[in-house]
Scaffold this motif. Structure first.
Motif, PDB file in Angstrom:
ATOM      1  N   UNK A 120      24.138  41.477  85.948  1.00 45.93           N
ATOM      2  CA  UNK A 120      24.003  39.794  85.901  1.00 45.93           C
ATOM      3  C   UNK A 120      24.694  39.261  84.834  1.00 45.93           C
ATOM      4  N   UNK A 121      25.699  38.571  85.087  1.00 48.16           N
ATOM      5  CA  UNK A 121      26.507  37.779  84.023  1.00 48.16           C
ATOM      6  C   UNK A 121      25.632  36.429  83.620  1.00 48.16           C
ATOM      7  N   UNK A 122      25.090  36.101  82.557  1.00 44.66           N
ATOM      8  CA  UNK A 122      24.183  35.152  82.367  1.00 44.66           C
ATOM      9  C   UNK A 122      24.945  34.442  81.311  1.00 44.66           C
ATOM     10  N   UNK A 123      25.231  33.345  81.762  1.00 44.54           N
ATOM     11  CA  UNK A 123      26.256  32.278  80.911  1.00 44.54           C
ATOM     12  C   UNK A 123      25.893  30.604  80.757  1.00 44.54           C
ATOM     13  N   UNK A 124      25.902  30.400  79.459  1.00 42.98           N
ATOM     14  CA  UNK A 124      25.673  28.995  79.205  1.00 42.98           C
ATOM     15  C   UNK A 124      26.173  27.985  80.287  1.00 42.98           C
ATOM     16  N   UNK A 125      25.482  27.155  81.067  1.00 37.15           N
ATOM     17  CA  UNK A 125      26.139  26.311  82.026  1.00 37.15           C
ATOM     18  C   UNK A 125      26.951  25.187  81.193  1.00 37.15           C
ATOM     19  N   UNK A 126      26.550  24.769  80.020  1.00 32.53           N
ATOM     20  CA  UNK A 126      27.288  23.831  79.404  1.00 32.53           C
ATOM     21  C   UNK A 126      28.830  24.359  79.033  1.00 32.53           C
ATOM     22  N   UNK A 127      29.244  25.674  78.985  1.00 37.27           N
ATOM     23  CA  UNK A 127      30.462  25.884  78.736  1.00 37.27           C
ATOM     24  C   UNK A 127      31.136  26.028  80.191  1.00 37.27           C
ATOM     25  N   UNK A 128      31.707  24.998  80.640  1.00 30.72           N
ATOM     26  CA  UNK A 128      32.419  24.942  82.034  1.00 30.72           C
ATOM     27  C   UNK A 128      33.192  25.800  82.321  1.00 30.72           C
TER      28      UNK A 128
END
Length: 415
Positions: A120-128
């Motif tokens: 799983x790549x878990x990425x901050x959604x604010x970083x578009x």
């Protein structure tokens, strides 16, 4: 911010974005191929390289991987933690935007080493931009058949997916990461059990930081000695230092682990704005002990910074010059922690709120000596009162600033 790049993680030619073909043409995938040939050799190799967790704690990476690898067969998870939301830290977003395949390959090597069948790549959604780059990179790994070596090594199918984080600061704590991946709210959990024993849906789970995984393909490709020799002194590898604050050239610098603080600030960062004198630095983000001008000679590696009473953390360095108020900076950062508290632990939610209230009173010239005493009292009462380290981080920076710059606080009191 224009980063200064060296020839390891962020060499210009490797900044291929989501273009998997370009990554493979540069030698990408070789580390994964080596891993697939001898999965049992991976964890000892990572140990020999002395790779550390780059998300803050500097915990030896192999000690996280080994118990997951030793766990029973069945569902296992590898999670790349790219939530990155602390002030002054901006390394992971760069890696995810510009070289997501290095990160993905590192996570896939971890899957081979541990026998995990979920990545799983878990990425901050604010970083578009990071979300877009990782999403396309994941699609290419899945759709173009490049997961076959992993599936052959683990003896079954592999799921590779992008999961946006909650976007909350607390969502980066590893048990909160697990809660989010399960579909819940990012509430941190008490440990034990540790994720290696019971993580996503109760299955063995490995959670590592984005930068940690980005180092792995190079180690598998070039060997442990190559990686160790990149560092200075007893330190191994390179480190991404997020330099910000009162410096002429803020940015992201990849340098040998163990680079001295004065070299980072003055040689790479160009010194301080307006020719001001160096006053202090918030190391590893604003949740650690402040270092002052007496510490400019410190080597920026985990052990050396710890020996000076602080922590390297994520490698963020927020520089403060003479003329900048320490009280105001601390008030701003503790306010961030207060808003970032999930509210699950009343001492954390209420304690960080009270710290913020007292700091703002003193900073705005309305504080009295009793407020300073109350700050010190809270610093003694709050540590260890939360399920995660948020309240401890807030207390650490307040207590450190009181120890190092008490005169600034006292000068602001009205009685």
């Amino acid at each position: 911010m224009d980063p200064t790049l060296n020839q390891v993680l962020m060499k210009p030619e490797a900044r291929v974005g989501a273009d998997l073909a370009a990554w493979l043409a540069l030698g990408g995938g070789e580390g994964l191929a080596n891993a697939a040939r001898d999965p049992r050799a991976i964890v000892p190799l990572i140990a020999d390289a002395d790779l550390r967790g780059m998300g803050g704690a500097g915990f030896p990476t192999h000690r996280k991987w080994a118990p997951v690898a030793a766990g029973p067969a069945g569902d296992k998870y590898v999670i790349c933690n790219g939530n990155e939301d602390e002030p002054g830290t901006f390394k992971d977003r760069f890696l995810l935007e510009h070289t997501p395949h290095a990160v993905i390959e590192g996570a896939l090597i971890a899957a081979v080493a541990t026998g995990a069948n979920h990545v799983v790549l878990y990425v901050n959604p604010h970083e578009k931009q990071a979300i877009a780059a990782v999403g396309e990179a994941v699609r290419q790994w899945r759709d173009l058949g490049h997961l076959a070596p992993v599936e052959a090594a683990i003896g079954g199918s592999l799921s590779l997916e992008l999961v946006p984080s909650s976007g909350l600061y607390i969502g980066g704590e590893e048990t909160a990461v697990i809660s989010t991946v399960e579909g819940g709210f990012p509430f941190p959990r008490r440990k034990p059990p540790y994720p290696a024993q019971s993580g996503v849906h109760g299955k063995p789970t490995l959670v590592n930081n984005t930068e940690t995984f980005a180092h792995v393909p190079g180690i598998l490709r070039h060997g442990a000695a190559w990686y160790r020799n990149l560092g200075l002194g007893d330190a191994s590898g390179t480190k991404l230092y997020s330099l910000s604050g009162d410096v002429l050239r803020p940015g992201l610098y990849e340098l040998p682990m163990g680079t001295r603080l004065d070299a980072l600030v003055f040689d790479h960062g160009g010194g301080l704005l307006m020719g001001r004198a160096f006053k202090a630095v918030f190391t590893g983000g604003p949740s650690n002990t402040l270092l002052t001008k007496n510490h400019l000679d410190v080597a920026l590696d985990f052990e050396s910074v710890r020996a000076r009473g602080s922590r390297l953390g994520t490698g963020a360095m927020i520089v403060v010059s003479e003329g900048t108020s320490i009280v105001r900076k601390v008030a701003e950062y503790v306010d961030f922690f207060s808003h970032g508290s999930c509210g699950q632990c009343p001492p954390c939610k209420g304690g960080t709120y009270q710290l913020t209230r007292l700091l703002n009173r003193i900073d705005t010239g309305r504080g009295v000596r009793a407020d300073l005493a109350a700050l010190e009292n809270l610093c003694g009462l709050l540590p260890g009162s939360g399920r995660c380290g948020l309240v401890d981080g807030a207390v650490t920076v307040v207590a450190s600033s009181l120890q190092q710059f008490r005169g600034e606080y006292e000068a602001l009191l009205i009685g």
